[in-house]
Every structure is written in C-alpha cells, then in structure tokens.
Scaffold this active site. Structure first.
Site, PDB file in Angstrom:
ATOM      1  N   ARG A 177      43.839 -43.955  -8.273  1.00 31.89           N
ATOM      2  CA  ARG A 177      44.002 -43.432  -6.910  1.00 31.89           C
ATOM      3  C   ARG A 177      43.900 -41.918  -6.842  1.00 31.89           C
ATOM      4  O   ARG A 177      43.610 -41.353  -5.802  1.00 31.89           O
ATOM      5  CB  ARG A 177      45.356 -43.843  -6.335  1.00 31.89           C
ATOM      6  CG  ARG A 177      45.570 -45.341  -6.270  1.00 31.89           C
ATOM      7  CD  ARG A 177      47.007 -45.662  -5.944  1.00 31.89           C
ATOM      8  NE  ARG A 177      47.850 -45.191  -7.061  1.00 31.89           N
ATOM      9  CZ  ARG A 177      49.171 -45.103  -7.008  1.00 31.89           C
ATOM     10  NH1 ARG A 177      49.824 -45.426  -5.909  1.00 31.89           N
ATOM     11  NH2 ARG A 177      49.859 -44.679  -8.049  1.00 31.89           N
ATOM     12  N   GLN A 198      60.045 -17.232   1.556  1.00 29.38           N
ATOM     13  CA  GLN A 198      58.754 -17.179   2.240  1.00 29.38           C
ATOM     14  C   GLN A 198      57.710 -17.833   1.359  1.00 29.38           C
ATOM     15  O   GLN A 198      57.769 -17.730   0.138  1.00 29.38           O
ATOM     16  CB  GLN A 198      58.385 -15.712   2.496  1.00 29.38           C
ATOM     17  CG  GLN A 198      57.089 -15.497   3.227  1.00 29.38           C
ATOM     18  CD  GLN A 198      56.859 -14.023   3.558  1.00 29.38           C
ATOM     19  OE1 GLN A 198      57.782 -13.261   3.746  1.00 29.38           O
ATOM     20  NE2 GLN A 198      55.596 -13.639   3.628  1.00 29.38           N
ATOM     21  N   ASN A 247      53.350 -18.287   1.121  1.00 28.72           N
ATOM     22  CA  ASN A 247      52.079 -17.793   1.644  1.00 28.72           C
ATOM     23  C   ASN A 247      50.920 -18.551   1.023  1.00 28.72           C
ATOM     24  O   ASN A 247      51.032 -19.056  -0.094  1.00 28.72           O
ATOM     25  CB  ASN A 247      51.919 -16.308   1.309  1.00 28.72           C
ATOM     26  CG  ASN A 247      53.067 -15.480   1.813  1.00 28.72           C
ATOM     27  OD1 ASN A 247      53.501 -15.603   2.946  1.00 28.72           O
ATOM     28  ND2 ASN A 247      53.584 -14.621   0.962  1.00 28.72           N
ATOM     29  N   ARG A 301      42.680  -9.552  -5.024  1.00 29.16           N
ATOM     30  CA  ARG A 301      43.794  -9.222  -4.126  1.00 29.16           C
ATOM     31  C   ARG A 301      44.910  -8.633  -4.976  1.00 29.16           C
ATOM     32  O   ARG A 301      45.397  -9.254  -5.892  1.00 29.16           O
ATOM     33  CB  ARG A 301      44.279 -10.458  -3.381  1.00 29.16           C
ATOM     34  CG  ARG A 301      43.262 -11.004  -2.384  1.00 29.16           C
ATOM     35  CD  ARG A 301      43.849 -12.193  -1.617  1.00 29.16           C
ATOM     36  NE  ARG A 301      42.893 -12.788  -0.728  1.00 29.16           N
ATOM     37  CZ  ARG A 301      42.772 -12.502   0.572  1.00 29.16           C
ATOM     38  NH1 ARG A 301      43.554 -11.600   1.120  1.00 29.16           N
ATOM     39  NH2 ARG A 301      41.882 -13.129   1.313  1.00 29.16           N
ATOM     40  N   HIS A 354      49.886  -5.609  -5.988  1.00 30.68           N
ATOM     41  CA  HIS A 354      50.901  -5.191  -5.026  1.00 30.68           C
ATOM     42  C   HIS A 354      52.321  -5.366  -5.557  1.00 30.68           C
ATOM     43  O   HIS A 354      52.590  -6.262  -6.344  1.00 30.68           O
ATOM     44  CB  HIS A 354      50.775  -6.017  -3.739  1.00 30.68           C
ATOM     45  CG  HIS A 354      49.431  -5.929  -3.109  1.00 30.68           C
ATOM     46  ND1 HIS A 354      48.800  -7.027  -2.563  1.00 30.68           N
ATOM     47  CD2 HIS A 354      48.577  -4.890  -2.940  1.00 30.68           C
ATOM     48  CE1 HIS A 354      47.619  -6.661  -2.078  1.00 30.68           C
ATOM     49  NE2 HIS A 354      47.470  -5.373  -2.295  1.00 30.68           N
ATOM     50  N   LYS A 397      57.709 -14.037  -7.462  1.00 30.25           N
ATOM     51  CA  LYS A 397      56.701 -14.948  -6.910  1.00 30.25           C
ATOM     52  C   LYS A 397      56.476 -16.132  -7.832  1.00 30.25           C
ATOM     53  O   LYS A 397      56.351 -15.964  -9.041  1.00 30.25           O
ATOM     54  CB  LYS A 397      55.372 -14.213  -6.697  1.00 30.25           C
ATOM     55  CG  LYS A 397      55.459 -13.095  -5.672  1.00 30.25           C
ATOM     56  CD  LYS A 397      54.154 -12.350  -5.524  1.00 30.25           C
ATOM     57  CE  LYS A 397      54.307 -11.243  -4.487  1.00 30.25           C
ATOM     58  NZ  LYS A 397      53.074 -10.455  -4.381  1.00 30.25           N
ATOM     59  N   HIS A 432      51.559  -7.518  -8.682  1.00 27.52           N
ATOM     60  CA  HIS A 432      50.877  -8.804  -8.837  1.00 27.52           C
ATOM     61  C   HIS A 432      49.536  -8.782  -8.112  1.00 27.52           C
ATOM     62  O   HIS A 432      49.384  -8.176  -7.054  1.00 27.52           O
ATOM     63  CB  HIS A 432      51.739  -9.935  -8.259  1.00 27.52           C
ATOM     64  CG  HIS A 432      51.028 -11.241  -8.270  1.00 27.52           C
ATOM     65  ND1 HIS A 432      50.458 -11.771  -7.133  1.00 27.52           N
ATOM     66  CD2 HIS A 432      50.771 -12.106  -9.269  1.00 27.52           C
ATOM     67  CE1 HIS A 432      49.881 -12.922  -7.456  1.00 27.52           C
ATOM     68  NE2 HIS A 432      50.055 -13.145  -8.741  1.00 27.52           N
ATOM     69  N   TYR A 456      51.787 -19.127  -2.899  1.00 30.10           N
ATOM     70  CA  TYR A 456      52.919 -18.566  -3.627  1.00 30.10           C
ATOM     71  C   TYR A 456      54.172 -18.490  -2.775  1.00 30.10           C
ATOM     72  O   TYR A 456      54.128 -18.230  -1.591  1.00 30.10           O
ATOM     73  CB  TYR A 456      52.583 -17.196  -4.222  1.00 30.10           C
ATOM     74  CG  TYR A 456      52.115 -16.145  -3.246  1.00 30.10           C
ATOM     75  CD1 TYR A 456      52.954 -15.107  -2.853  1.00 30.10           C
ATOM     76  CD2 TYR A 456      50.821 -16.161  -2.734  1.00 30.10           C
ATOM     77  CE1 TYR A 456      52.528 -14.121  -1.985  1.00 30.10           C
ATOM     78  CE2 TYR A 456      50.372 -15.183  -1.865  1.00 30.10           C
ATOM     79  CZ  TYR A 456      51.240 -14.165  -1.492  1.00 30.10           C
ATOM     80  OH  TYR A 456      50.814 -13.200  -0.626  1.00 30.10           O
ATOM     81  N   GLU A 492      55.137  -1.839   1.028  1.00 29.69           N
ATOM     82  CA  GLU A 492      54.101  -2.296   0.107  1.00 29.69           C
ATOM     83  C   GLU A 492      53.481  -1.125  -0.647  1.00 29.69           C
ATOM     84  O   GLU A 492      53.088  -0.132  -0.054  1.00 29.69           O
ATOM     85  CB  GLU A 492      53.005  -3.060   0.853  1.00 29.69           C
ATOM     86  CG  GLU A 492      51.966  -3.629  -0.090  1.00 29.69           C
ATOM     87  CD  GLU A 492      50.893  -4.429   0.613  1.00 29.69           C
ATOM     88  OE1 GLU A 492      50.591  -5.519   0.128  1.00 29.69           O
ATOM     89  OE2 GLU A 492      50.353  -3.942   1.637  1.00 29.69           O
ATOM     90  N   ASP A 526      43.235  -1.759  -0.631  1.00 25.48           N
ATOM     91  CA  ASP A 526      43.483  -1.891  -2.065  1.00 25.48           C
ATOM     92  C   ASP A 526      42.595  -0.960  -2.889  1.00 25.48           C
ATOM     93  O   ASP A 526      42.969  -0.541  -3.985  1.00 25.48           O
ATOM     94  CB  ASP A 526      43.287  -3.341  -2.522  1.00 25.48           C
ATOM     95  CG  ASP A 526      44.411  -4.244  -2.057  1.00 25.48           C
ATOM     96  OD1 ASP A 526      45.422  -3.742  -1.516  1.00 25.48           O
ATOM     97  OD2 ASP A 526      44.284  -5.471  -2.227  1.00 25.48           O
TER      98      ASP A 526
END
Length: 182
Positions: free
Chosen positions: A23, A46, A48, A58, A61, A70, A117, A130, A141, A166
């Site tokens: 399956r 949180q 995301n 990305r 940060h 995270k 990260h 995450y 940030e 960035d």
C-alpha cells in the site's frame, strides 16, 4: 525512532522507523514523549513549510533575542541541510554540519537554538518542513553569507538561486560575536 548525535554537540540525527508494504509506507514523524526521552524536553510553537526549486539556497539564518531550535525534514525531494554553530562560548563556534536529507529515508535533524540554519535544494524541487521552538521575528533575523569560504561547505556546482536579502548577509568573521546567544 533511532537518534544519533552528530559530529557537533547538540545536533541530533533522527531516523524514523518506517513500515512499508504494497500500500505504501507509514512512520511516526513526531512523537513528543519519544523526542523528550531521546533528545530533550522541548516545546515547539511554530511549524513552517516551503517549496523551493533546484539550486535554491535558503539561509543561513538565526535569531538572537528569540533563538530557534528546529526539527527539520523533507516531505518531497532532497536537500543539503546545513547548521553553523554561532553560540559565542561554544568550542565549536563557526563549525558547520551538513547532511543530505530526503523523502526516501525521511531522516530528520534537530538543530538547537544558537545555530544558523539553511538548506540547498538538490532535487528538481523540494518541500521542506520544520518545527521551531520559538516564533519567527523578522526584526530579530540575522544570518551568514551562503558562500563564506571559512565555513568549508561543499555546495553543488550548479547555479545557486538565492534571495536578494540573503545575498547581502555578512561573512562569519564579520558578525558581532559579542551579541550572540550563549
């Protein structure tokens, strides 16, 4: 789940137990009591998710006032996930850890507060998810430039796609260590 300590203290590699049959498959992607007993009693506030095309980078940060731990995973595709220790009193300050994670083995990483990260998409696209231990605050940030040679990252040879914001991040040697999280 099986949990392993990464080469840098406090980063954990998490391998879920996957059950497969005709399956498809099933695995527990998160179970609070297992996480607490194998890693630490951590509260996530949180979650995301992002969709990114091949070559997208990305990060890297981090937040200072409200540093985020995270728990990262890939829902679809493959990424090179990267964490850099920016804890000002850490013996591993400036050291990076990277690992490919994908939607085949569903390995996850827990990256504690005090790390920058980021990730680079290796597949045609990736859905990255995450959980965070603190809320995102755009006024809090900060980051490190993605191609900082002092980090020693092995990034793909293909063209990197990165946001304008960035692209302007400083190199590690140019961040003010005085204000970093312990």
């Amino acid at each position: 789940m099986n949990v392993y300590q990464a080469e840098i203290a406090d980063i954990f590699i998490i391998e879920p137990k996957k059950f497969e049959d005709k399956r498809g498959y099933f695995f527990e992607s998160f179970k609070q009591n297992d996480f607490n007993s194998k890693i630490s009693s951590i509260h996530f506030v949180q979650e995301n998710q992002s969709l990114s095309k091949k070559g997208t980078f990305r990060g890297l940060h981090y937040q200072l006032k409200n540093p985020q731990g995270k728990l990262v995973s890939v829902v679809k595709g493959k990424v090179l996930d990267i964490a850099v220790d920016v804890r000002k009193h850490s013996p591993n300050f400036g050291k990076s850890f990277s690992m490919e994670i994908d939607d085949i083995n569903h390995t996850m990483l827990y990256i504690p507060p005090g790390f920058a990260h980021g990730f680079c998409v290796l597949s045609e696209y990736a859905i990255f998810q995450y959980k965070c231990t603190d809320y995102y605050d755009p006024a809090d940030e900060f980051g490190i430039h993605w191609d900082d040679e002092d980090l020693g990252l092995s990034l793909p040879k293909s063209e990197i796609v990165i946001s304008e914001k960035d692209q302007k991040l400083p190199k590690l040697k140019n961040i003010d260590r005085e204000f970093l999280h312990n």
